[in-house]
Scaffold this motif. Sequence first.
Motif, PDB file in Angstrom:
ATOM      1  N   SER A  37      -1.405 -13.268  -2.929  1.00  0.00           N
ATOM      2  CA  SER A  37      -2.436 -14.311  -2.847  1.00  0.00           C
ATOM      3  C   SER A  37      -3.805 -13.724  -2.547  1.00  0.00           C
ATOM      4  N   GLY A  38      -3.840 -12.566  -1.904  1.00  0.00           N
ATOM      5  CA  GLY A  38      -5.116 -11.975  -1.516  1.00  0.00           C
ATOM      6  C   GLY A  38      -5.673 -12.533  -0.221  1.00  0.00           C
ATOM      7  N   SER A  39      -4.855 -13.228   0.564  1.00  0.00           N
ATOM      8  CA  SER A  39      -5.318 -13.824   1.818  1.00  0.00           C
ATOM      9  C   SER A  39      -5.692 -12.744   2.829  1.00  0.00           C
ATOM     10  N   ASP A  40      -6.570 -13.116   3.752  1.00  0.00           N
ATOM     11  CA  ASP A  40      -6.968 -12.195   4.814  1.00  0.00           C
ATOM     12  C   ASP A  40      -5.925 -12.140   5.929  1.00  0.00           C
ATOM     13  N   PRO A  55       0.187 -19.835  -0.182  1.00  0.00           N
ATOM     14  CA  PRO A  55      -0.280 -18.644  -0.898  1.00  0.00           C
ATOM     15  C   PRO A  55      -0.834 -18.956  -2.289  1.00  0.00           C
ATOM     16  N   CYS A  56      -0.216 -19.877  -3.013  1.00  0.00           N
ATOM     17  CA  CYS A  56      -0.721 -20.185  -4.353  1.00  0.00           C
ATOM     18  C   CYS A  56      -2.061 -20.912  -4.290  1.00  0.00           C
ATOM     19  N   GLN A  57      -2.282 -21.728  -3.251  1.00  0.00           N
ATOM     20  CA  GLN A  57      -3.574 -22.392  -3.106  1.00  0.00           C
ATOM     21  C   GLN A  57      -4.674 -21.388  -2.783  1.00  0.00           C
ATOM     22  N   ILE A  58      -4.357 -20.401  -1.949  1.00  0.00           N
ATOM     23  CA  ILE A  58      -5.340 -19.368  -1.630  1.00  0.00           C
ATOM     24  C   ILE A  58      -5.657 -18.530  -2.869  1.00  0.00           C
ATOM     25  N   ALA A  59      -4.629 -18.171  -3.628  1.00  0.00           N
ATOM     26  CA  ALA A  59      -4.847 -17.411  -4.866  1.00  0.00           C
ATOM     27  C   ALA A  59      -5.711 -18.202  -5.837  1.00  0.00           C
ATOM     28  N   CYS A 106       7.904 -17.832  -7.789  1.00  0.00           N
ATOM     29  CA  CYS A 106       6.571 -17.856  -7.186  1.00  0.00           C
ATOM     30  C   CYS A 106       5.739 -16.647  -7.593  1.00  0.00           C
ATOM     31  N   PRO A 107       4.516 -16.874  -8.094  1.00  0.00           N
ATOM     32  CA  PRO A 107       3.639 -15.771  -8.499  1.00  0.00           C
ATOM     33  C   PRO A 107       2.809 -15.194  -7.354  1.00  0.00           C
ATOM     34  N   SER A 108       3.039 -15.671  -6.126  1.00  0.00           N
ATOM     35  CA  SER A 108       2.184 -15.261  -5.007  1.00  0.00           C
ATOM     36  C   SER A 108       2.953 -14.582  -3.880  1.00  0.00           C
ATOM     37  N   LYS A 109       4.189 -14.174  -4.136  1.00  0.00           N
ATOM     38  CA  LYS A 109       4.950 -13.464  -3.114  1.00  0.00           C
ATOM     39  C   LYS A 109       4.377 -12.069  -2.878  1.00  0.00           C
ATOM     40  N   SER A 110       4.821 -11.437  -1.798  1.00  0.00           N
ATOM     41  CA  SER A 110       4.438 -10.060  -1.457  1.00  0.00           C
ATOM     42  C   SER A 110       2.933  -9.902  -1.316  1.00  0.00           C
ATOM     43  N   MET A 111       2.308 -10.877  -0.683  1.00  0.00           N
ATOM     44  CA  MET A 111       0.875 -10.827  -0.374  1.00  0.00           C
ATOM     45  C   MET A 111      -0.011 -10.834  -1.614  1.00  0.00           C
ATOM     46  N   GLY A 161      -2.223 -11.579  -8.709  1.00  0.00           N
ATOM     47  CA  GLY A 161      -2.734 -10.493  -7.886  1.00  0.00           C
ATOM     48  C   GLY A 161      -1.733  -9.356  -7.771  1.00  0.00           C
ATOM     49  N   LYS A 162      -2.145  -8.322  -7.082  1.00  0.00           N
ATOM     50  CA  LYS A 162      -1.287  -7.157  -6.889  1.00  0.00           C
ATOM     51  C   LYS A 162      -0.495  -7.291  -5.585  1.00  0.00           C
ATOM     52  N   GLU A 163       0.734  -6.811  -5.615  1.00  0.00           N
ATOM     53  CA  GLU A 163       1.522  -6.771  -4.387  1.00  0.00           C
ATOM     54  C   GLU A 163       0.867  -5.813  -3.397  1.00  0.00           C
ATOM     55  N   CYS A 164       0.918  -6.168  -2.133  1.00  0.00           N
ATOM     56  CA  CYS A 164       0.372  -5.278  -1.103  1.00  0.00           C
ATOM     57  C   CYS A 164       1.141  -5.490   0.196  1.00  0.00           C
ATOM     58  N   LYS A 165       0.823  -4.683   1.181  1.00  0.00           N
ATOM     59  CA  LYS A 165       1.437  -4.795   2.493  1.00  0.00           C
ATOM     60  C   LYS A 165       0.351  -5.030   3.531  1.00  0.00           C
TER      61      LYS A 165
END
Length: 368
Positions: free
Chosen positions: A246-249, A160-164, A239-244, A60-64
Amino acid sequence: MINIIEKKDCCGCSACVSICPKHCITMSLDNEGFLYPQVDNESCIDCGLCEKVCLVLNQGKECKPFQVYAAKNINEEIRMKSSSGGIFTLLAEQILHEGGVVFGARFNADWEVIHDYTETKEGLAAFRGSKYVQSRLGDSFCQAEHFLRQGRKVMFTGTPCQIAGLKLFLRKTYDNLLTVDFICHGVPSPGVWKKYLEELIALKDNRKNSVLLSEPYNKNIFMKGFLADLYLRPSCYACPSKSMKSGSDITLGDFWGIQYVMPERDDDKGICCLMVNTEKGCQFLPSDKWVEYSDSDYSTVIKYNKACVMSVVPNLKRNLFFDKFQKTDSVVRLIDKILTPPFFRRFLSFAKRLVNKIFHLHSKEISK
């Protein structure tokens, strides 16, 4: 088809297993106690779905976050039974109140960590608190999809990786899905946990409830190894899911540094770092009737909790640990031996403290 060459390239989310139309992928334990996908080449039809849902191949893309809060559940009883301020319970109860389903990690009868779901408030108790072991997802992704297609609200919590992995597996957005992850340091080996547990059960007359949950962190040898990054999953070091990503809410975690930025909120009972990452997440925020909120910001969170954006650095003795892990008759002694500094280093440390103490006393005498 999925072909894991470097173990750091697999988080063990099992999305590939869940998506396979021929059911020809299984999760198998390696010698470090982690699960990795294994493909039955004879049954594989090369549909490519496993690669399309791999979160390492499709990051996924990094986001804040939209909003950041220091928050706590005002119900002190629930807060003390929870980790990170007791916010999980309020989110979950809201979903259940609307006829939904909540997924989370719990211990099974053998004290293995598995993912499961509940449709009752009573079932939430098993999901509260940190487990500090990578959970086995089993059929959780397929079960969540089943409930979503029925139109029921689903709250899925995980790393985060499970959510992704879940979001890639679903291949579409669901308005009735709320995803909640947490600030993840990394996941220790279930194999190390199992060996540690077996050893302590034998030592403590089978009193399982006294093994991990009642011991202070500074006295628990398994936690020492975890915090020293000694036996984390290889993917946790990249980790491939750092910096948000994962796309979690919503992302939850301990609000590290609260004593510096909001000392009036620090009561040593747990304050949640609550990060709202999507508009949907905003809609599910519990009312301030149940939560005490204080505004914060992402830069403050990162300052005191680098795990939001940075992977941990591998312990230099990790390979040595796993070389000896399969052969040892005591994982407790092995962890202790690996983490205990050699005699010379301990002697230098003692000598340094002694010299500093003498210098301090001497300085005080001169100043008189």
